[in-house]
Scaffold this motif. Structure first.
Motif, PDB file in Angstrom:
ATOM      1  N   LYS A 274       6.217  -4.139 -11.669  1.00  0.00           N
ATOM      2  CA  LYS A 274       7.293  -3.285 -11.156  1.00  0.00           C
ATOM      3  C   LYS A 274       8.666  -3.798 -11.609  1.00  0.00           C
ATOM      4  N   LEU A 275       8.854  -5.118 -11.630  1.00  0.00           N
ATOM      5  CA  LEU A 275      10.122  -5.674 -12.095  1.00  0.00           C
ATOM      6  C   LEU A 275      10.333  -5.406 -13.578  1.00  0.00           C
ATOM      7  N   GLU A 276       9.270  -5.468 -14.358  1.00  0.00           N
ATOM      8  CA  GLU A 276       9.380  -5.184 -15.791  1.00  0.00           C
ATOM      9  C   GLU A 276       9.828  -3.746 -16.039  1.00  0.00           C
ATOM     10  N   GLN A 277       9.515  -2.830 -15.119  1.00  0.00           N
ATOM     11  CA  GLN A 277       9.956  -1.441 -15.236  1.00  0.00           C
ATOM     12  C   GLN A 277      11.466  -1.313 -15.006  1.00  0.00           C
ATOM     13  N   VAL A 278      12.023  -2.226 -14.209  1.00  0.00           N
ATOM     14  CA  VAL A 278      13.450  -2.193 -13.874  1.00  0.00           C
ATOM     15  C   VAL A 278      14.285  -2.938 -14.911  1.00  0.00           C
TER      16      VAL A 278
ATOM     17  N   TYR B 137       5.990 -18.398  -4.263  1.00  0.00           N
ATOM     18  CA  TYR B 137       6.601 -18.257  -5.582  1.00  0.00           C
ATOM     19  C   TYR B 137       8.105 -18.185  -5.407  1.00  0.00           C
ATOM     20  N   LEU B 138       8.822 -18.845  -6.312  1.00  0.00           N
ATOM     21  CA  LEU B 138      10.265 -18.663  -6.411  1.00  0.00           C
ATOM     22  C   LEU B 138      10.485 -17.660  -7.533  1.00  0.00           C
ATOM     23  N   ILE B 139      11.206 -16.613  -7.233  1.00  0.00           N
ATOM     24  CA  ILE B 139      11.484 -15.594  -8.226  1.00  0.00           C
ATOM     25  C   ILE B 139      12.989 -15.571  -8.449  1.00  0.00           C
ATOM     26  N   CYS B 140      13.377 -15.843  -9.684  1.00  0.00           N
ATOM     27  CA  CYS B 140      14.784 -15.914 -10.057  1.00  0.00           C
ATOM     28  C   CYS B 140      15.042 -14.916 -11.172  1.00  0.00           C
ATOM     29  N   TYR B 141      16.175 -14.270 -11.112  1.00  0.00           N
ATOM     30  CA  TYR B 141      16.484 -13.302 -12.151  1.00  0.00           C
ATOM     31  C   TYR B 141      17.973 -13.305 -12.469  1.00  0.00           C
ATOM     32  N   ASP B 142      18.267 -12.915 -13.687  1.00  0.00           N
ATOM     33  CA  ASP B 142      19.635 -12.748 -14.149  1.00  0.00           C
ATOM     34  C   ASP B 142      19.697 -11.363 -14.769  1.00  0.00           C
ATOM     35  N   ILE B 143      20.308 -10.434 -14.034  1.00  0.00           N
ATOM     36  CA  ILE B 143      20.360  -9.043 -14.455  1.00  0.00           C
ATOM     37  C   ILE B 143      21.817  -8.669 -14.674  1.00  0.00           C
ATOM     38  N   ARG B 144      22.121  -8.164 -15.846  1.00  0.00           N
ATOM     39  CA  ARG B 144      23.509  -7.935 -16.227  1.00  0.00           C
ATOM     40  C   ARG B 144      24.096  -6.618 -15.719  1.00  0.00           C
ATOM     41  N   ASP B 145      23.278  -5.635 -15.461  1.00  0.00           N
ATOM     42  CA  ASP B 145      23.762  -4.338 -14.998  1.00  0.00           C
ATOM     43  C   ASP B 145      23.652  -4.253 -13.477  1.00  0.00           C
ATOM     44  N   PRO B 146      24.743  -3.907 -12.757  1.00  0.00           N
ATOM     45  CA  PRO B 146      24.694  -3.853 -11.288  1.00  0.00           C
ATOM     46  C   PRO B 146      23.656  -2.875 -10.734  1.00  0.00           C
TER      47      PRO B 146
END
Length: 97
Positions: free
Chosen positions: A54-58, A8-17
């Protein structure tokens, strides 16, 4: 019987450091970093769902997450031009039918 695993390729764009660091540390336990916000993971269906939960929790509503499953044919066609060793494929040594 062992569960089959897929890439799986998992890509994310998270705005808060802070959330980005949490997601990055979490994903380090599941796969390897290809770029800062792109991971390659070899997961069973159960592991994939556990990781997604777990990612949805973050993540928050303003963040984005993409989990793209790769078939075996897709994995064979991946071109890693700059770092060819970055996409070594683990082949199952045996299969039980």
């Amino acid at each position: 019987m062992a569960e089959s695993k897929n890439y799986y390729l998992i890509c994310y764009d998270i705005r808060d450091p802070r959330r980005w660091r949490k997601a990055y540390k979490l994903l380090k336990g599941y796969g390897e970093s290809i770029q800062f916000s792109i991971f390659r993971c070899r997961l069973s269906q159960r592991d994939r769902e556990q990781l997604r939960w777990k990612l949805e929790q973050v993540l928050s509503d303003e963040d984005s997450l993409l989990i793209a499953g790769l078939c075996k044919r897709c994995v064979e066609r991946v071109e890693a031009c700059n770092r060819p060793e970055a996409w070594d494929v683990e082949h199952d040594l045996h299969q039980i039918f």
